[in-house]
Write a protein that holds these residues in place. Structure first.
Motif, PDB file in Angstrom:
ATOM      1  N   PHE A 194      -2.281  -6.742  -5.638  1.00  0.00           N
ATOM      2  CA  PHE A 194      -1.353  -6.982  -4.546  1.00  0.00           C
ATOM      3  C   PHE A 194      -0.234  -5.947  -4.526  1.00  0.00           C
ATOM      4  N   ALA A 195       0.202  -5.481  -5.690  1.00  0.00           N
ATOM      5  CA  ALA A 195       1.260  -4.465  -5.758  1.00  0.00           C
ATOM      6  C   ALA A 195       0.805  -3.156  -5.110  1.00  0.00           C
ATOM      7  N   LYS A 196      -0.472  -2.835  -5.209  1.00  0.00           N
ATOM      8  CA  LYS A 196      -0.997  -1.606  -4.607  1.00  0.00           C
ATOM      9  C   LYS A 196      -0.840  -1.590  -3.094  1.00  0.00           C
ATOM     10  N   VAL A 197      -0.800  -2.761  -2.479  1.00  0.00           N
ATOM     11  CA  VAL A 197      -0.660  -2.837  -1.022  1.00  0.00           C
ATOM     12  C   VAL A 197       0.724  -3.360  -0.628  1.00  0.00           C
ATOM     13  N   ASN A 198       1.702  -3.178  -1.523  1.00  0.00           N
ATOM     14  CA  ASN A 198       3.095  -3.553  -1.271  1.00  0.00           C
ATOM     15  C   ASN A 198       3.292  -5.031  -0.963  1.00  0.00           C
ATOM     16  N   VAL A 199       2.574  -5.878  -1.671  1.00  0.00           N
ATOM     17  CA  VAL A 199       2.736  -7.320  -1.521  1.00  0.00           C
ATOM     18  C   VAL A 199       3.184  -7.872  -2.864  1.00  0.00           C
ATOM     19  N   ALA A 228      -8.850 -10.578  -0.406  1.00  0.00           N
ATOM     20  CA  ALA A 228      -7.462 -11.011  -0.190  1.00  0.00           C
ATOM     21  C   ALA A 228      -6.543  -9.817  -0.006  1.00  0.00           C
ATOM     22  N   VAL A 229      -6.729  -8.798  -0.818  1.00  0.00           N
ATOM     23  CA  VAL A 229      -5.892  -7.604  -0.715  1.00  0.00           C
ATOM     24  C   VAL A 229      -6.100  -6.924   0.625  1.00  0.00           C
ATOM     25  N   SER A 230      -7.337  -6.798   1.061  1.00  0.00           N
ATOM     26  CA  SER A 230      -7.587  -6.142   2.347  1.00  0.00           C
ATOM     27  C   SER A 230      -7.031  -6.969   3.499  1.00  0.00           C
ATOM     28  N   PHE A 231      -7.042  -8.280   3.361  1.00  0.00           N
ATOM     29  CA  PHE A 231      -6.506  -9.153   4.402  1.00  0.00           C
ATOM     30  C   PHE A 231      -5.002  -8.963   4.554  1.00  0.00           C
ATOM     31  N   PHE A 232      -4.318  -8.831   3.424  1.00  0.00           N
ATOM     32  CA  PHE A 232      -2.869  -8.728   3.448  1.00  0.00           C
ATOM     33  C   PHE A 232      -2.374  -7.286   3.476  1.00  0.00           C
ATOM     34  N   ALA A 233      -3.254  -6.328   3.501  1.00  0.00           N
ATOM     35  CA  ALA A 233      -2.852  -4.920   3.459  1.00  0.00           C
ATOM     36  C   ALA A 233      -2.183  -4.458   4.737  1.00  0.00           C
ATOM     37  N   SER A 234      -2.354  -5.165   5.819  1.00  0.00           N
ATOM     38  CA  SER A 234      -1.806  -4.723   7.094  1.00  0.00           C
ATOM     39  C   SER A 234      -0.286  -4.841   7.160  1.00  0.00           C
ATOM     40  N   SER A 235       0.323  -5.692   6.378  1.00  0.00           N
ATOM     41  CA  SER A 235       1.776  -5.833   6.434  1.00  0.00           C
ATOM     42  C   SER A 235       2.444  -4.846   5.490  1.00  0.00           C
ATOM     43  N   THR A 236       3.702  -4.554   5.758  1.00  0.00           N
ATOM     44  CA  THR A 236       4.396  -3.557   4.960  1.00  0.00           C
ATOM     45  C   THR A 236       4.967  -4.144   3.681  1.00  0.00           C
ATOM     46  N   GLN A 255       5.648  -8.074   1.977  1.00  0.00           N
ATOM     47  CA  GLN A 255       5.692  -9.525   2.067  1.00  0.00           C
ATOM     48  C   GLN A 255       5.471 -10.122   0.695  1.00  0.00           C
ATOM     49  N   THR A 256       5.702 -11.419   0.610  1.00  0.00           N
ATOM     50  CA  THR A 256       5.519 -12.136  -0.645  1.00  0.00           C
ATOM     51  C   THR A 256       4.478 -13.228  -0.433  1.00  0.00           C
TER      52      THR A 256
END
Length: 86
Positions: free
Chosen positions: A52-57, A14-22, A24-25
């Motif tokens: 999720f915080a590590k990838v700015n989500v 999940a983290v790798s999937f959402f890591a592309s955005s700068t 988001q919530t």
């Protein structure tokens, strides 16, 4: 032990999937336990929030309005209505 490994694997995917955005919530919708005796799994919730915080989500965790037993939570998960993580 297998459950923890599975949870960690899902978290990493999940983290790798959402890591592309700068920035988001994401809202994870969990089923509210049917009895008050069932404790929340603070370890897994904290792990999710920190991952999720590590990838700015930003992660919001919401519980269903109505209490649900395990069978209903699994049914809701397959329909993706009130629950999207169990």
């Amino acid at each position: 032990m297998k459950l923890i490994i599975l949870c960690c694997s899902l978290i990493l995917m999940a983290v790798s999937f959402f890591a592309s955005s700068t920035e988001q919530t994401i809202t994870l919708k969990l089923g509210k336990p049917s009895t008050q005796d069932i404790p929340k799994n603070h370890y897994i919730l904290t792990l999710l929030e920190k991952s999720f915080a590590k990838v700015n989500v930003k992660l919001n965790i919401a519980y269903s309005l109505e209490p649900m037993n395990t069978k209903r939570i699994l049914e809701e998960l397959t329909r993706n209505d009130d629950v999207n993580l169990t």
